[in-house]
Design a protein around this motif. Structure first.
Motif, mmCIF file in Angstrom:
data_model
loop_
_atom_site.group_PDB
_atom_site.id
_atom_site.type_symbol
_atom_site.label_atom_id
_atom_site.label_comp_id
_atom_site.label_asym_id
_atom_site.label_seq_id
_atom_site.Cartn_x
_atom_site.Cartn_y
_atom_site.Cartn_z
ATOM 1 N N THR A 175 0.841 -1.187 0.000
ATOM 2 C CA THR A 175 0.000 0.000 0.000
ATOM 3 C C THR A 175 0.877 1.238 0.000
ATOM 4 O O THR A 175 2.045 1.187 0.376
ATOM 5 N N GLY A 176 0.307 2.335 -0.445
ATOM 6 C CA GLY A 176 1.034 3.593 -0.444
ATOM 7 C C GLY A 176 1.161 4.165 -1.829
ATOM 8 O O GLY A 176 0.459 3.772 -2.760
ATOM 9 N N SER A 177 2.092 5.096 -1.959
ATOM 10 C CA SER A 177 2.299 5.777 -3.236
ATOM 11 C C SER A 177 3.782 6.079 -3.409
ATOM 12 O O SER A 177 4.535 6.101 -2.431
ATOM 13 N N PRO A 178 4.202 6.358 -4.655
ATOM 14 C CA PRO A 178 5.605 6.705 -4.871
ATOM 15 C C PRO A 178 6.028 7.948 -4.091
ATOM 16 O O PRO A 178 7.161 8.030 -3.613
ATOM 17 N N GLU A 179 5.105 8.894 -3.926
ATOM 18 C CA GLU A 179 5.444 10.141 -3.240
ATOM 19 C C GLU A 179 5.605 9.939 -1.735
ATOM 20 O O GLU A 179 6.513 10.502 -1.115
ATOM 21 N N GLU A 180 4.731 9.150 -1.138
ATOM 22 C CA GLU A 180 4.735 8.959 0.321
ATOM 23 C C GLU A 180 5.510 7.719 0.755
ATOM 24 O O GLU A 180 5.779 7.538 1.929
ATOM 25 N N GLY A 181 5.803 6.842 -0.186
ATOM 26 C CA GLY A 181 6.439 5.575 0.152
ATOM 27 C C GLY A 181 5.397 4.471 0.238
ATOM 28 O O GLY A 181 4.192 4.727 0.246
ATOM 29 N N PHE A 182 5.860 3.251 0.272
ATOM 30 C CA PHE A 182 4.989 2.090 0.311
ATOM 31 C C PHE A 182 5.235 1.318 1.608
ATOM 32 O O PHE A 182 6.332 1.355 2.159
ATOM 33 N N GLU A 183 4.206 0.593 2.049
ATOM 34 C CA GLU A 183 4.351 -0.359 3.146
ATOM 35 C C GLU A 183 3.998 -1.720 2.579
ATOM 36 O O GLU A 183 3.023 -1.854 1.829
#
Length: 155
Positions: A37-45
Motif C-alpha cells: 500500500t502507499g504511493s511513490p510520493e509517500e512511500g509504500f508499506e
C-alpha cells in the motif's frame, strides 16, 4: 551482497516508468507479497512472506523512492523486519534506457540481512537474493510484455 542485471522490455520507456511506480504492478512482481500500500510520493508499506532455507518469516517493511529522474532512473530503498527471523534491508538503483524494440532496464542492488537469516551463511543468502531478484524481474517483465509461450518462436 551486490547484485546487478539487465532486462529488455517490449514497451516504451514511459510505459515501463509508469509500471515501476505502480503499487499493483510492484505487488504482483514481488515474490511472496501479501500486500503493498502507499504511493511513490509517500512511500509504500509491504507485507511479504518468504522462506529462506529453514527459516520462514513474514516481513513487514517500508519502501521509499529517491533520486528520482523521471522517466530515466531512481533509487528504491527497502527495510523490513521478520520478527525472530531477523531483518533485511537494501537499495536498488534502477535505470531505463530506450533501445530498439523497447526499453532496457538495468539494476544494481545492495542488500544486507541480520538475525537468524544472517546465520544461514553467505552462500544460502546470496543464492536466495539472486533467486528473488530474478523472480521479481521475471514477474515485472511478464506484467509489461505479457505472458510468454515457450513453444512459440519469437517473431
Amino acid at each position: 551482497m551486490d547484485l546487478s542485471g539487465t532486462r529488455i522490455l517490449m514497451a516504451d520507456r514511459a510505459t515501463v516508468w509508469t509500471h515501476l511506480n505502480d503499487a499493483d504492478t510492484l505487488a504482483s512482481a514481488i515474490p511472496g507479497c501479501e500486500s503493498l500500500t502507499g504511493s511513490p510520493e509517500e512511500g509504500f508499506e509491504a507485507v511479504v512472506k518468504q522462506k529462506v532455507g529453514p527459516v520462514k518469516a513474514k516481513f513487514k517493511g517500508k519502501v521509499t523512492l529517491s533520486d528520482i529522474v523521471a522517466p530515466e532512473s531512481y533509487t528504491i530503498t527497502g527495510e523490513g523486519t521478520g520478527g525472530v527471523a531477523g531483518f533485511a534491508k537494501g537499495a536498488a538503483q534502477v535505470r531505463l534506457a530506450e533501445v530498439e524494440g523497447g526499453t532496457e532496464l538495468s539494476y544494481t542492488v545492495d542488500a544486507k540481512v541480520g538475525g537468524k537469516l544472517a546465520q544461514l551463511g553467505g552462500r544460502i543468502i546470496d543464492s536466495f537474493a539472486r533467486k528473488m531478484a530474478d523472480q521479481f524481474f521475471d514477474n515485472f517483465q511478464a506484467q509489461i510484455d505479457g505472458p510468454t509461450d515457450p513453444d512459440t518462436p519469437p517473431s
